[in-house]
Design an enzyme around this catalytic site. Structure first.
Site, PDB file in Angstrom:
ATOM      1  N   PRO A  41       0.795  -1.231   0.000  1.00  0.00           N
ATOM      2  CA  PRO A  41       0.000   0.000   0.000  1.00  0.00           C
ATOM      3  C   PRO A  41       0.831   1.286   0.000  1.00  0.00           C
ATOM      4  O   PRO A  41       0.269   2.378   0.078  1.00  0.00           O
ATOM      5  CB  PRO A  41      -0.805  -0.125   1.299  1.00  0.00           C
ATOM      6  CG  PRO A  41       0.090  -0.910   2.207  1.00  0.00           C
ATOM      7  CD  PRO A  41       0.803  -1.890   1.316  1.00  0.00           C
ATOM      8  N   GLU A  42       2.149   1.173  -0.101  1.00  0.00           N
ATOM      9  CA  GLU A  42       3.010   2.351   0.015  1.00  0.00           C
ATOM     10  C   GLU A  42       2.642   3.479  -0.949  1.00  0.00           C
ATOM     11  O   GLU A  42       2.701   4.663  -0.605  1.00  0.00           O
ATOM     12  CB  GLU A  42       4.488   1.958  -0.209  1.00  0.00           C
ATOM     13  CG  GLU A  42       5.103   1.139   0.915  1.00  0.00           C
ATOM     14  CD  GLU A  42       4.976  -0.362   0.694  1.00  0.00           C
ATOM     15  OE1 GLU A  42       5.846  -1.092   1.185  1.00  0.00           O
ATOM     16  OE2 GLU A  42       4.008  -0.802   0.029  1.00  0.00           O
ATOM     17  N   ILE A  43       2.268   3.092  -2.193  1.00  0.00           N
ATOM     18  CA  ILE A  43       1.981   4.110  -3.197  1.00  0.00           C
ATOM     19  C   ILE A  43       0.836   5.018  -2.759  1.00  0.00           C
ATOM     20  O   ILE A  43       0.751   6.187  -3.159  1.00  0.00           O
ATOM     21  CB  ILE A  43       1.650   3.445  -4.563  1.00  0.00           C
ATOM     22  CG1 ILE A  43       1.637   4.483  -5.686  1.00  0.00           C
ATOM     23  CG2 ILE A  43       0.339   2.682  -4.503  1.00  0.00           C
ATOM     24  CD1 ILE A  43       2.979   5.109  -5.961  1.00  0.00           C
TER      25      ILE A  43
END
Length: 265
Positions: free
Chosen positions: A138-140
């Protein structure tokens, strides 16, 4: 090394030839903080150095396997960027330690495995997940790119699937990743998860530790070789395997129709 290490963020237990390493900060979903990474590295070093340990199970306490980096501490303003850059070498060293462990390691994914936690699970040899677990990068969604785990994901999943994960940041179910060939087994609940992991660990512990180490090391070493170089390298490794006492014992036991007694030599 006989005494189990006493660590702040990680629990280590041993039953027979199986060691269980548990990320133990459940109230924070077992984040890959600097202290967690240091403790994991020490736990893995103990497993590596302890001859009686033939198989390692990696899991998390509470409802999560590992939720990845602790964003609050990872991007703390008070810490300089250069110092933070150097500190991240600990995560790279941890992934290398998993590969160089010399013993099979099973990820017992008891809950969400996200971001660096997803990479941690993928860095294990086998993954057994409870059906309710979810996986993803989920970093983006918060303006970050999962640089450190990209090398691991690219070696475990097809290129387009990895890019979809990295670019969109969606979550994936255990069933979806089993269909993709990443997750080995999916358990309906935690009781079944323990049964499957225990059975798998027991079977691995009954194999020759010497041959498992040679074979596992060879598998990862040839990964980035050309086809011709890999064949030549594996030919040499096969000779090493056949020179072990365990290999001779295994063949003799087969011919005598009995169970082999492996000594790890």
């Amino acid at each position: 090394m006989g005494t189990l290490p006493a660590l702040d963020s990680v629990l280590v237990a041993q039953t027979g030839h199986v060691a269980t390493v548990t990320l133990n900060q459940p109230d924070r979903r077992n984040p890959l903080s600097p202290s967690m990474i240091r403790d994991l590295a020490e736990a893995l070093e103990w497993c590596h150095a302890t001859e009686a340990v033939r198989v390692v199970i990696l899991t998390g306490s509470g409802k999560a396997f590992c939720a990845g980096a602790d964003l609050a501490s990872s991007f703390e303003v008070s810490e300089g960027e250069i110092a933070r850059h150097h500190e991240r070498s600990g995560l790279a060293a941890l992934f290398s330690a998993l590969r160089q462990l010399g013993k099979p390691i099973i990820a017992r994914v008891n809950g969400h495995a996200l971001a660096g936690g997803f990479g941690l699970a993928c860095a294990c040899d086998l993954i057994v997940a409870v059906e309710a677990a979810s996986f993803g990068t989920p970093e983006i969604n918060v303006g970050v790119w999962p640089m450190m785990i990209s090398a691991i994901l690219a070696r475990n999943l097809p290129r387009k699937q990895v890019l979809e994960m990295l670019l969109l940041g969606d979550r994936w179910t255990a069933r979806q990743l089993k269909d993709a060939g990443l997750v080995n087994r999916v358990a309906g609940d935690l009781m079944e998860l323990d049964r499957i992991v225990g059975e798998m660990a027991g079977r691995l512990a009954s194999k020759s530790p010497a041959v498992l180490r040679l074979g596992r090391d060879a598998f990862y070493a040839m990964e980035d070789m050309s086809f011709a170089d890999a064949l030549e390298y594996l030919r040499a490794q096969l000779t090493l395997v056949t020179l072990t006492e365990d290999s001779r014992e295994g063949i003799q036991a087969f011919l005598e129709k009995r169970e082999p007694k492996f000594r790890g030599k």
